[in-house]
Design a protein around this motif. Structure first.
Motif, PDB file in Angstrom:
ATOM      1  N   MET B  99     100.470  61.474  56.745  1.00 28.36           N
ATOM      2  CA  MET B  99      99.708  61.740  57.594  1.00 28.36           C
ATOM      3  C   MET B  99     100.613  61.811  58.978  1.00 28.36           C
ATOM      4  SD  MET B  99      96.975  58.756  56.385  1.00 28.36           S
ATOM      5  CE  MET B  99      95.944  58.669  57.880  1.00 28.36           C
ATOM      6  N   GLN B 124      95.165  68.506  54.532  1.00 28.81           N
ATOM      7  CA  GLN B 124      95.232  67.228  53.956  1.00 28.81           C
ATOM      8  C   GLN B 124      93.556  66.893  53.296  1.00 28.81           C
ATOM      9  OE1 GLN B 124      97.887  64.178  55.525  1.00 28.81           O
ATOM     10  NE2 GLN B 124      97.279  65.436  57.232  1.00 28.81           N
ATOM     11  N   GLU B 245      89.644  66.257  56.687  1.00 33.84           N
ATOM     12  CA  GLU B 245      90.267  64.872  57.483  1.00 33.84           C
ATOM     13  C   GLU B 245      89.308  63.796  56.967  1.00 33.84           C
ATOM     14  OE1 GLU B 245      92.580  66.652  61.265  1.00 33.84           O
ATOM     15  OE2 GLU B 245      90.460  66.016  61.460  1.00 33.84           O
ATOM     16  N   HIS B 248      89.787  62.557  53.726  1.00 33.61           N
ATOM     17  CA  HIS B 248      91.065  61.927  53.478  1.00 33.61           C
ATOM     18  C   HIS B 248      90.901  60.432  53.960  1.00 33.61           C
ATOM     19  CE1 HIS B 248      95.414  60.920  54.178  1.00 33.61           C
ATOM     20  NE2 HIS B 248      95.690  62.003  53.424  1.00 33.61           N
TER      21      HIS B 248
END
Lengths: 336, 336
Positions: B99, B124, B245, B248
């Motif tokens: 990250m 991601q 996001e 994630h």
């Protein structure tokens, strides 16, 4: 068709304007809400002291004088001692463990129940990762060196320092440097390399102890006034939550990147000496922490249920953390 | 007023329907996009094989036969070897480190450049955290025991096993159990306790080695067809990114929670024996990994720039990881 009327909310924060990591995260939550809603819902961000004092943002939102806050929920332990569990407690959860407990282990429902008493709807909205143990003017060789130590460390971490024979003091961020320099205090913790570097502590205290045991992951919260939240459309409710989650993701990477960068600057360019607490300090701090947390669980019914949920997760999660990230970092060092 | 016309996108995935953690994350990205857009942009999720083969989702999106995929980008090392850096490489980054590099260390711009060659915009969109080293039918006491070992381990991890004298094989998830049982293979890695438990490997291989060195954080991607992405409004572009996001964030906690839960079930209820790779295996694997990654950096200009950015982050990040989460987990164990 959803009502697309324009609406502006006020976010009050506990952070100086644009403070690295913390103020940045508040700004990002606000900006994302505007972007995700196509400008239908916008958020004005007020720095600490502009629309409410740093530690007054909870009351401002609870009473409806502001719509939402971005802060650390352990500032509100005067409202309920169990608020500590939703930011960080000594020997508690890393960021990933906190995310596990809140989102998947029952933590969010208890947090909602706690905050509902104050008309607030809480969300995870940033995380500092592991915080450092603090800046010390002299070396800590054993538990004896903690006796009489005057340290700037708030909250439960301060309770632990007192249990070890030291004294804990509340010194605002902007006054720590001069208190260290004058010798009014012997040690001070703040956040980690990124934020600590900015305040220049390395110039007056050579020993940087870490990691800290007091805040293994500082989980920051966005609290929304309940009536305001309930007045939002289903779409805008989802947007507020996703803006907080997306910012949590972003902030954890930001703290990791910039902490690494500033740790290097401190050790390579400013002769900061990294040190670890001696084992007898760690064991004594561990024992004191267990008592302090158990005591919170005895205060009232909801605190008890929060403590019980937290302690169940505390028993379950470390075996995996140690086998996974913990074991991996050790193995990577072995590989060279 | 933004155009609120209804639009449906097709997401093809590499996962069996509702696969824990992975399929769940794809579903959540899709659901969030619908919620955040108030239903103006909805996403239909197709499991592996329904609209494209598990490993065919990249081509489907690249060629515009589907709008987006949810998969692991290291499946596409046949397109460019540098794709490995955007999921996981041996002795590479933990989830937090990935990250940090992607969002704050220049990784995203390079990933965008790589995927633009295939008309794909990457995000991601989940992370498994540290993966385990695998299930072994017999104990690994030293590097000698790796010679001749037949292991199910794909990608660069397989290259490392071969460098240590073993053989690596590609066996689909659904066939690993019987291959282990029959002795066709001696060992197999899959994901971690959560996913591995479901496939029952503990019944035919008693030694569970961990952590793995091959995938210290499995970063999963959502790739969107570039023409589709560019056709979206500013608002809907922001929604796709935030949905990734937010998911994630959610997935990392999910993997941590459920891995801990299933590690306990495996060790307490099924006599699984946790083991760590011997130091000579770790050091040999580390040396082989460095050569394998450096070789990727020599393939073409963009791979070189990706490798250079990655290796700079690889030099910078571990000092903080070891001082922070790594040091904390060790200290917490000392505290007892």
């Amino acid at each position: 068709m959803v009502n697309r009327g324009l609406r502006q909310l006020l976010m009050v924060t506990s952070w100086p304007r644009d403070m690295p990591g913390l103020g940045d995260s508040a700004n990002r939550v606000a900006r994302l809400i505007g972007e995700l809603s196509g400008g239908a819902l916008t958020v004005e961000v007020a720095a600490a002291g502009e629309r409410a004092p740093a530690l007054g943002v909870f009351d401002a939102v609870s009473l409806g004088r502001a719509d939402m806050y971005h802060a650390a929920d352990y500032y509100w332990t005067g409202k309920s001692p169990a608020y500590a569990f939703f930011t960080a407690v000594p020997f508690g959860f890393s960021a990933q463990e906190q995310m596990a407990w809140i989102d998947h282990g029952g933590g969010q429902a208890l947090w909602n129940e706690l905050s509902a008493q104050f008309d607030i709807v809480p969300f995870q909205a940033a995380n500092t990762g592991v915080q450092m143990g603090g800046w010390f003017k002299r070396e800590i060789r054993s538990l004896d060196d903690m006796r009489g130590l005057k340290m700037r460390i708030p909250g439960l971490g301060g309770d632990v320092i007192r249990a070890l024979g030291g004294t804990s003091q509340l010194v605002p961020g902007g006054e720590i440097f001069s208190a260290l320099q004058s010798g009014a205090i012997d040690a001070a913790e703040w956040v980690g390399p990124w934020n600590d570097f900015q305040l220049g502590f390395y110039r007056v205290a050579p020993y940087y102890y870490g990691p800290g045991f007091h805040e293994p992951g500082g989980s920051l919260a966005c609290g929304v006034n309940r009536q305001v939240f309930e007045s939002l459309s289903t779409e805008h409710k989802a947007i507020v939550r996703a803006a907080c989650e997306a910012t949590h993701h972003w902030s954890l990477g930001a703290f990791h990147w910039h902490s690494a960068e500033h740790l290097r600057i401190l050790t390579e360019e400013h002769n900061t000496r990294l040190a670890r607490f001696p084992d007898d300090v760690i064991r004594a701090a561990g024992a004191a922490s267990r008592d302090i947390l158990a005591d919170i669980g005895r205060r009232d019914n909801l605190s008890r249920r929060i403590y019980d949920s937290w302690i169940a997760a505390r028993r379950a999660l470390p075996a995996w953390s140690d086998a996974a990230e913990g074991g991996y970092y050790t193995m990577r060092t072995t590989a060279g």
